[in-house]
Design a protein around this motif. Sequence first.
Motif, PDB file in Angstrom:
ATOM      1  N   VAL A  71      25.375  28.305  35.897  1.00  0.00           N
ATOM      2  CA  VAL A  71      25.057  29.643  35.387  1.00  0.00           C
ATOM      3  C   VAL A  71      25.068  29.656  33.864  1.00  0.00           C
ATOM      4  N   MET A  72      26.046  28.988  33.270  1.00  0.00           N
ATOM      5  CA  MET A  72      26.125  28.952  31.812  1.00  0.00           C
ATOM      6  C   MET A  72      24.932  28.216  31.203  1.00  0.00           C
ATOM      7  N   GLY A  73      24.321  27.323  31.989  1.00  0.00           N
ATOM      8  CA  GLY A  73      23.145  26.601  31.521  1.00  0.00           C
ATOM      9  C   GLY A  73      21.839  27.263  31.899  1.00  0.00           C
ATOM     10  N   GLY A  74      21.908  28.484  32.438  1.00  0.00           N
ATOM     11  CA  GLY A  74      20.705  29.220  32.783  1.00  0.00           C
ATOM     12  C   GLY A  74      20.270  29.062  34.228  1.00  0.00           C
ATOM     13  N   GLY A  75      21.043  28.309  35.039  1.00  0.00           N
ATOM     14  CA  GLY A  75      20.708  28.122  36.451  1.00  0.00           C
ATOM     15  C   GLY A  75      21.319  29.200  37.322  1.00  0.00           C
ATOM     16  N   ASP A  76      21.461  28.887  38.608  1.00  0.00           N
ATOM     17  CA  ASP A  76      22.097  29.848  39.517  1.00  0.00           C
ATOM     18  C   ASP A  76      23.327  29.223  40.166  1.00  0.00           C
ATOM     19  N   LEU A  77      24.071  30.048  40.880  1.00  0.00           N
ATOM     20  CA  LEU A  77      25.320  29.603  41.496  1.00  0.00           C
ATOM     21  C   LEU A  77      25.106  28.670  42.681  1.00  0.00           C
ATOM     22  N   GLY A  78      23.972  28.785  43.338  1.00  0.00           N
ATOM     23  CA  GLY A  78      23.777  28.001  44.550  1.00  0.00           C
ATOM     24  C   GLY A  78      24.812  28.397  45.581  1.00  0.00           C
ATOM     25  N   ASP A  79      25.474  27.422  46.186  1.00  0.00           N
ATOM     26  CA  ASP A  79      26.508  27.731  47.183  1.00  0.00           C
ATOM     27  C   ASP A  79      27.905  27.465  46.637  1.00  0.00           C
ATOM     28  N   ALA A  80      28.078  27.602  45.326  1.00  0.00           N
ATOM     29  CA  ALA A  80      29.342  27.292  44.664  1.00  0.00           C
ATOM     30  C   ALA A  80      30.521  28.095  45.198  1.00  0.00           C
ATOM     31  N   PHE A  81      30.265  29.294  45.692  1.00  0.00           N
ATOM     32  CA  PHE A  81      31.346  30.140  46.194  1.00  0.00           C
ATOM     33  C   PHE A  81      31.156  30.450  47.672  1.00  0.00           C
ATOM     34  N   ALA A  82      30.585  29.496  48.416  1.00  0.00           N
ATOM     35  CA  ALA A  82      30.309  29.696  49.839  1.00  0.00           C
ATOM     36  C   ALA A  82      31.573  30.020  50.620  1.00  0.00           C
ATOM     37  N   ASP A  83      32.696  29.405  50.252  1.00  0.00           N
ATOM     38  CA  ASP A  83      33.941  29.671  50.980  1.00  0.00           C
ATOM     39  C   ASP A  83      34.380  31.122  50.833  1.00  0.00           C
ATOM     40  N   LEU A  84      34.097  31.748  49.702  1.00  0.00           N
ATOM     41  CA  LEU A  84      34.458  33.157  49.501  1.00  0.00           C
ATOM     42  C   LEU A  84      33.461  34.085  50.176  1.00  0.00           C
ATOM     43  N   GLU A  85      32.200  33.688  50.203  1.00  0.00           N
ATOM     44  CA  GLU A  85      31.174  34.514  50.833  1.00  0.00           C
ATOM     45  C   GLU A  85      31.383  34.597  52.334  1.00  0.00           C
ATOM     46  N   GLU A  86      31.930  33.536  52.938  1.00  0.00           N
ATOM     47  CA  GLU A  86      32.180  33.516  54.378  1.00  0.00           C
ATOM     48  C   GLU A  86      33.248  34.520  54.775  1.00  0.00           C
ATOM     49  N   THR A  87      34.287  34.643  53.969  1.00  0.00           N
ATOM     50  CA  THR A  87      35.419  35.474  54.345  1.00  0.00           C
ATOM     51  C   THR A  87      35.437  36.832  53.649  1.00  0.00           C
ATOM     52  N   GLY A  88      34.731  36.956  52.557  1.00  0.00           N
ATOM     53  CA  GLY A  88      34.789  38.189  51.776  1.00  0.00           C
ATOM     54  C   GLY A  88      36.066  38.237  50.965  1.00  0.00           C
ATOM     55  N   PRO A  89      36.203  39.237  50.121  1.00  0.00           N
ATOM     56  CA  PRO A  89      37.392  39.328  49.280  1.00  0.00           C
ATOM     57  C   PRO A  89      38.637  39.647  50.105  1.00  0.00           C
ATOM     58  N   ARG A  90      39.769  39.086  49.696  1.00  0.00           N
ATOM     59  CA  ARG A  90      41.039  39.343  50.358  1.00  0.00           C
ATOM     60  C   ARG A  90      42.051  39.819  49.331  1.00  0.00           C
ATOM     61  N   LEU A  91      42.802  40.814  49.690  1.00  0.00           N
ATOM     62  CA  LEU A  91      43.860  41.301  48.806  1.00  0.00           C
ATOM     63  C   LEU A  91      45.069  40.385  48.903  1.00  0.00           C
ATOM     64  N   PRO A  92      45.833  40.262  47.820  1.00  0.00           N
ATOM     65  CA  PRO A  92      47.112  39.559  47.922  1.00  0.00           C
ATOM     66  C   PRO A  92      47.986  40.270  48.957  1.00  0.00           C
ATOM     67  N   LEU A  93      48.891  39.545  49.588  1.00  0.00           N
ATOM     68  CA  LEU A  93      49.696  40.088  50.684  1.00  0.00           C
ATOM     69  C   LEU A  93      50.419  41.384  50.328  1.00  0.00           C
ATOM     70  N   HIS A  94      51.001  41.463  49.128  1.00  0.00           N
ATOM     71  CA  HIS A  94      51.751  42.668  48.762  1.00  0.00           C
ATOM     72  C   HIS A  94      50.823  43.884  48.622  1.00  0.00           C
ATOM     73  N   LEU A  95      49.584  43.655  48.155  1.00  0.00           N
ATOM     74  CA  LEU A  95      48.653  44.780  48.039  1.00  0.00           C
ATOM     75  C   LEU A  95      48.092  45.170  49.415  1.00  0.00           C
ATOM     76  N   ALA A  96      47.847  44.208  50.274  1.00  0.00           N
ATOM     77  CA  ALA A  96      47.384  44.507  51.632  1.00  0.00           C
ATOM     78  C   ALA A  96      48.439  45.307  52.379  1.00  0.00           C
ATOM     79  N   ALA A  97      49.719  44.961  52.197  1.00  0.00           N
ATOM     80  CA  ALA A  97      50.805  45.684  52.842  1.00  0.00           C
ATOM     81  C   ALA A  97      50.876  47.118  52.324  1.00  0.00           C
ATOM     82  N   ALA A  98      50.752  47.304  51.006  1.00  0.00           N
ATOM     83  CA  ALA A  98      50.784  48.653  50.433  1.00  0.00           C
ATOM     84  C   ALA A  98      49.613  49.481  50.936  1.00  0.00           C
ATOM     85  N   LEU A  99      48.441  48.885  51.036  1.00  0.00           N
ATOM     86  CA  LEU A  99      47.262  49.585  51.525  1.00  0.00           C
ATOM     87  C   LEU A  99      47.464  50.003  52.987  1.00  0.00           C
ATOM     88  N   SER A 100      48.028  49.122  53.808  1.00  0.00           N
ATOM     89  CA  SER A 100      48.231  49.458  55.217  1.00  0.00           C
ATOM     90  C   SER A 100      49.278  50.554  55.387  1.00  0.00           C
TER      91      SER A 100
END
Length: 106
Positions: A71-100
């Motif tokens: 990206v810094m060289g003008g390209g694209d991310l490709g599948d660089a964050f595929a592991d995050l795209e599969e699961t979506g964002p996750r809250l840290p445990l203490h924030l997930a507990a507060a939200l619940s």
Amino acid sequence: MCVGVPMQVIRRDEMSALCSDGTVTETIDLALVGEVEPGTWLLTFLGSAREVITEDDAQKISAALDGLRSVMGGGDLGDAFADLEETGPRLPLHLAAALSEGKTTA
């Protein structure tokens, strides 16, 4: 900003190790992680190992760094964050507990 780079131990001395990320080889201080064996993956910051990591985590971090370089060289991310795209964002445990518990403000 300090970015952690995964590196694999090639050989170890008393409190340092010769490590490689596949491109660069450098001596890494082991004071914060202790004794490690050759083949061990480390997350390094500015010449110092901060954490022992799994090979899988090393590959994910390396892919993310490669995507950012692209990206810094003008390209694209490709599948660089595929592991995050599969699961979506996750809250840290203490924030997930507060939200619940219905706590949505600080």
